[in-house]
Design a protein around this motif. Structure first.
Motif, PDB file in Angstrom:
ATOM      1  N   ILE A  55       0.862  -1.180   0.000  1.00 34.44           N
ATOM      2  CA  ILE A  55       0.000   0.000   0.000  1.00 34.44           C
ATOM      3  C   ILE A  55       0.897   1.229   0.000  1.00 34.44           C
ATOM      4  N   GLY A  56       0.859   1.987  -1.063  1.00 33.44           N
ATOM      5  CA  GLY A  56       1.658   3.213  -1.136  1.00 33.44           C
ATOM      6  C   GLY A  56       1.074   4.254  -0.202  1.00 33.44           C
ATOM      7  N   VAL A  57       1.935   4.939   0.546  1.00 34.64           N
ATOM      8  CA  VAL A  57       1.482   6.001   1.460  1.00 34.64           C
ATOM      9  C   VAL A  57       2.396   7.218   1.306  1.00 34.64           C
ATOM     10  N   GLY A  58       2.133   8.239   2.103  1.00 32.64           N
ATOM     11  CA  GLY A  58       2.821   9.516   1.927  1.00 32.64           C
ATOM     12  C   GLY A  58       4.273   9.567   2.378  1.00 32.64           C
ATOM     13  N   ASN A  59       4.625   8.743   3.353  1.00 31.73           N
ATOM     14  CA  ASN A  59       5.990   8.757   3.894  1.00 31.73           C
ATOM     15  C   ASN A  59       6.184   7.553   4.808  1.00 31.73           C
ATOM     16  N   GLY A  60       7.414   7.388   5.298  1.00 23.84           N
ATOM     17  CA  GLY A  60       7.735   6.227   6.129  1.00 23.84           C
ATOM     18  C   GLY A  60       7.091   6.283   7.509  1.00 23.84           C
ATOM     19  N   LEU A  61       7.011   7.473   8.071  1.00 25.93           N
ATOM     20  CA  LEU A  61       6.375   7.623   9.385  1.00 25.93           C
ATOM     21  C   LEU A  61       4.923   7.137   9.322  1.00 25.93           C
ATOM     22  N   ASP A  62       4.196   7.569   8.304  1.00 27.52           N
ATOM     23  CA  ASP A  62       2.797   7.148   8.159  1.00 27.52           C
ATOM     24  C   ASP A  62       2.687   5.650   7.893  1.00 27.52           C
ATOM     25  N   THR A  85      17.454   4.474  17.276  1.00 27.36           N
ATOM     26  CA  THR A  85      16.779   4.508  15.971  1.00 27.36           C
ATOM     27  C   THR A  85      16.446   5.953  15.655  1.00 27.36           C
ATOM     28  N   PHE A  86      15.927   6.187  14.439  1.00 27.78           N
ATOM     29  CA  PHE A  86      15.456   7.522  14.072  1.00 27.78           C
ATOM     30  C   PHE A  86      14.137   7.794  14.800  1.00 27.78           C
ATOM     31  N   ILE A  87      13.862   9.043  15.076  1.00 28.80           N
ATOM     32  CA  ILE A  87      12.710   9.413  15.910  1.00 28.80           C
ATOM     33  C   ILE A  87      11.366   8.953  15.348  1.00 28.80           C
ATOM     34  N   ALA A  88      11.280   8.752  14.031  1.00 26.87           N
ATOM     35  CA  ALA A  88      10.009   8.339  13.412  1.00 26.87           C
ATOM     36  C   ALA A  88       9.479   7.043  14.016  1.00 26.87           C
ATOM     37  N   THR A  89      10.372   6.125  14.379  1.00 27.03           N
ATOM     38  CA  THR A  89       9.936   4.844  14.955  1.00 27.03           C
ATOM     39  C   THR A  89       9.117   5.099  16.220  1.00 27.03           C
ATOM     40  N   ALA A  90       9.611   6.009  17.061  1.00 29.32           N
ATOM     41  CA  ALA A  90       8.921   6.323  18.315  1.00 29.32           C
ATOM     42  C   ALA A  90       7.650   7.133  18.057  1.00 29.32           C
ATOM     43  N   LEU A  91       7.734   8.104  17.160  1.00 27.36           N
ATOM     44  CA  LEU A  91       6.569   8.961  16.890  1.00 27.36           C
ATOM     45  C   LEU A  91       5.407   8.156  16.305  1.00 27.36           C
ATOM     46  N   ALA A  92       5.716   7.148  15.498  1.00 29.77           N
ATOM     47  CA  ALA A  92       4.656   6.307  14.928  1.00 29.77           C
ATOM     48  C   ALA A  92       3.844   5.670  16.049  1.00 29.77           C
ATOM     49  N   VAL A 155       5.691  -5.079  13.681  1.00 35.14           N
ATOM     50  CA  VAL A 155       5.742  -4.167  12.526  1.00 35.14           C
ATOM     51  C   VAL A 155       7.216  -3.877  12.282  1.00 35.14           C
ATOM     52  N   GLU A 156       7.728  -4.344  11.160  1.00 33.41           N
ATOM     53  CA  GLU A 156       9.148  -4.106  10.859  1.00 33.41           C
ATOM     54  C   GLU A 156       9.337  -2.675  10.353  1.00 33.41           C
ATOM     55  N   ASP A 157      10.347  -1.999  10.856  1.00 31.52           N
ATOM     56  CA  ASP A 157      10.729  -0.696  10.313  1.00 31.52           C
ATOM     57  C   ASP A 157      11.850  -0.937   9.295  1.00 31.52           C
ATOM     58  N   CYS A 158      11.459  -0.899   8.013  1.00 34.95           N
ATOM     59  CA  CYS A 158      12.401  -1.190   6.921  1.00 34.95           C
ATOM     60  C   CYS A 158      12.848   0.079   6.205  1.00 34.95           C
ATOM     61  N   ALA A 159      12.689   1.218   6.852  1.00 34.69           N
ATOM     62  CA  ALA A 159      12.966   2.496   6.193  1.00 34.69           C
ATOM     63  C   ALA A 159      14.405   2.601   5.681  1.00 34.69           C
ATOM     64  N   GLN A 160      15.319   1.813   6.271  1.00 34.15           N
ATOM     65  CA  GLN A 160      16.732   1.897   5.862  1.00 34.15           C
ATOM     66  C   GLN A 160      17.205   0.599   5.211  1.00 34.15           C
ATOM     67  N   PHE A 180       8.047   1.085   4.940  1.00 31.14           N
ATOM     68  CA  PHE A 180       9.209   1.546   4.163  1.00 31.14           C
ATOM     69  C   PHE A 180       9.105   3.055   3.953  1.00 31.14           C
ATOM     70  N   SER A 181      10.244   3.713   3.903  1.00 28.75           N
ATOM     71  CA  SER A 181      10.315   5.127   3.530  1.00 28.75           C
ATOM     72  C   SER A 181      11.027   5.233   2.185  1.00 28.75           C
ATOM     73  N   PHE A 182      10.541   6.135   1.343  1.00 29.77           N
ATOM     74  CA  PHE A 182      11.254   6.422   0.087  1.00 29.77           C
ATOM     75  C   PHE A 182      11.727   7.869   0.066  1.00 29.77           C
ATOM     76  N   TYR A 183      12.033   8.388   1.254  1.00 26.05           N
ATOM     77  CA  TYR A 183      12.697   9.691   1.382  1.00 26.05           C
ATOM     78  C   TYR A 183      13.898   9.679   0.425  1.00 26.05           C
ATOM     79  N   PRO A 184      14.195  10.809  -0.229  1.00 27.55           N
ATOM     80  CA  PRO A 184      15.216  10.781  -1.294  1.00 27.55           C
ATOM     81  C   PRO A 184      16.544  10.115  -0.930  1.00 27.55           C
ATOM     82  N   GLY A 185      16.990  10.254   0.306  1.00 22.09           N
ATOM     83  CA  GLY A 185      18.282   9.691   0.681  1.00 22.09           C
ATOM     84  C   GLY A 185      18.253   8.211   1.016  1.00 22.09           C
ATOM     85  N   LYS A 186      17.070   7.591   1.062  1.00 22.37           N
ATOM     86  CA  LYS A 186      17.006   6.162   1.381  1.00 22.37           C
ATOM     87  C   LYS A 186      17.503   5.335   0.184  1.00 22.37           C
ATOM     88  N   ASN A 187      17.790   4.058   0.399  1.00 26.43           N
ATOM     89  CA  ASN A 187      18.360   3.243  -0.691  1.00 26.43           C
ATOM     90  C   ASN A 187      17.477   3.261  -1.930  1.00 26.43           C
TER      91      ASN A 187
END
Ligand SMILES: *Cc1c(COP(=O)(O)O)cnc(C)c1O
Length: 364
Positions: A55-62, A85-92, A155-160, A180-187
């Protein structure tokens, strides 16, 4: 010589024409949200992750937050996450109303130490978020065993970690869902913000699909108080171009990491340890050094730019003061914060740049 921490130039040079074609294709269709590009990318990405649904979403946090919401996480629940970890994991977790509870990492792999998960479990624990940090898979056999024993969701955090494997299986295919996150700097990076959830659970997939679009199952009919977190057609089109090359991109990152692994010999430097049976994708190449700040300054003096992942651990962040976790309580996360330095590593990094970094570090 100047070596940036990250550069998109080699990718833009190699994939630029295809990205422009993708842009033109979307423009010519005049359809910008929830269309064919989205569907096509979702199909190909779920295949790539060896899962049934994407399911495509707006960002990795969401992606993480909507997965937790769909699993029923709410106020009063606890979710175990790594303390490094990056703060998004906790904020989610926080955004569902639940409370993040930290488990310490292994100092050598930087990843959650599964033996510390058990100690963090209480009657309120409902889920674990293993983060495949810096692109290295967590020891999933142990995480799965604990989750089964205590009836916890994963829930796996695969953002990296797009494409990293554990015992021959892609990360993202182990848990109830994965973000998953597809932020520009991610793989695998879009040309803006984007993210996705993958799962093998049809019911969960349907719920997340509704949740990311105002809780709507069909037009103007709302079964949940949902969010607006859709994947733009234009980003899906860009991602489809990059997805074709993800193995090439990951292999190039491995080439650089292997050069660092084999040639950094300075005894003051600790290079990252990789656990057995897993193939990382090196989102970050993190070394440790007791004189980290001096090393950072020395390298920048030579034109080599580095980063820290992460300079302030989550429990000491201003915004998480309410958790009441004092300095010294999570010594491993704090030690990583004080000693970790991330070296330049990006697709297309030149051999002479890699050699320049290695020589500089060995001379420190
Ligand atoms: C980047 C990242 C996220 C969040 O992704 P965004 O697309 O920036 O929202 C979540 N977890 C980890 C570990 C990340 O590195």
């Amino acid at each position: 010589m100047k070596v940036p921490f990250v550069s998109f130039l080699p990718m833009e040079k190699e994939f630029g024409d295809e990205l422009k074609n993708a842009f033109n294709r979307v423009l010519s269709k005049s359809w910008y949200i929830e269309g064919d590009e989205d569907k096509n990318f979702e199909k190909n990405f779920s295949e790539y992750c060896e899962t049934n649904y994407c399911i495509g979403v707006g960002n990795g946090l969401d992606a993480l937050m909507l997965s937790l919401k769909a699993l029923g996480l709410k106020s009063g629940d606890e979710v175990i996450i790594p303390s490094n970890t990056f703060i998004a994991t906790a904020l989610a977790v926080t955004y569902t109303g639940a409370t993040p509870v930290f488990a310490e990492p292994d100092i050598n792999t930087f990843n959650i130490n599964p033996t510390n998960i058990k100690g963090a479990i209480t009657e309120k624990t409902k889920a674990i978020i293993p983060v495949h940090l810096y692109g290295q898979p967590c020891d999933m056999d142990i995480v799965l065993k604990i989750a089964k024993e205590y009836n916890l969701k994963i829930v796996e955090d695969c953002a990296q970690a797009h494409g990293a494997t554990y015992k021959g299986k892609k990360v993202g295919s182990f848990g109830d869902a994965a973000g998953f996150s597809f932020y520009p700097g991610k793989n695998l990076g879009a040309l803006g913000d984007a993210g996705a959830v993958v799962t093998n659970n049809k019911e969960l997939a349907d719920k997340i699909r509704a949740l990311k679009n105002y809780g709507s199952d069909y037009k103007y009919h709302h079964i949940y108080k949902g969010n607006n977190s859709r994947l733009d057609e234009i980003q899906a089109a860009f991602l489809s171009v990059k997805l074709k090359y993800i193995e090439k991109i990951n292999n190039d990152r491995r080439r650089i990491a292997n050069r660092y692994n084999e040639n950094i010999t300075n005894p003051k430097i600790i290079t990252p340890k990789v656990i057995n049976d897993c193939i990382p994708v090196w989102h970050v190449y993190g070394i440790r050094c007791n004189e980290r700040d001096e090393l950072e300054e020395y390298l920048s003096g030579k034109g080599i730019y580095t980063n820290k992942h992460y300079p302030i651990p989550l429990h000491l962040q201003e915004c998480y003061k309410d958790l009441g976790i004092s300095k010294g309580s999570l010594p491993i996360a704090e030690k990583i914060s004080d000693t970790e330095l991330s070296l330049p590593l990006y697709y297309g990094m030149k051999e002479e740049e890699i050699a320049f970094v290695i020589d500089a570090i060995n001379e420190f």
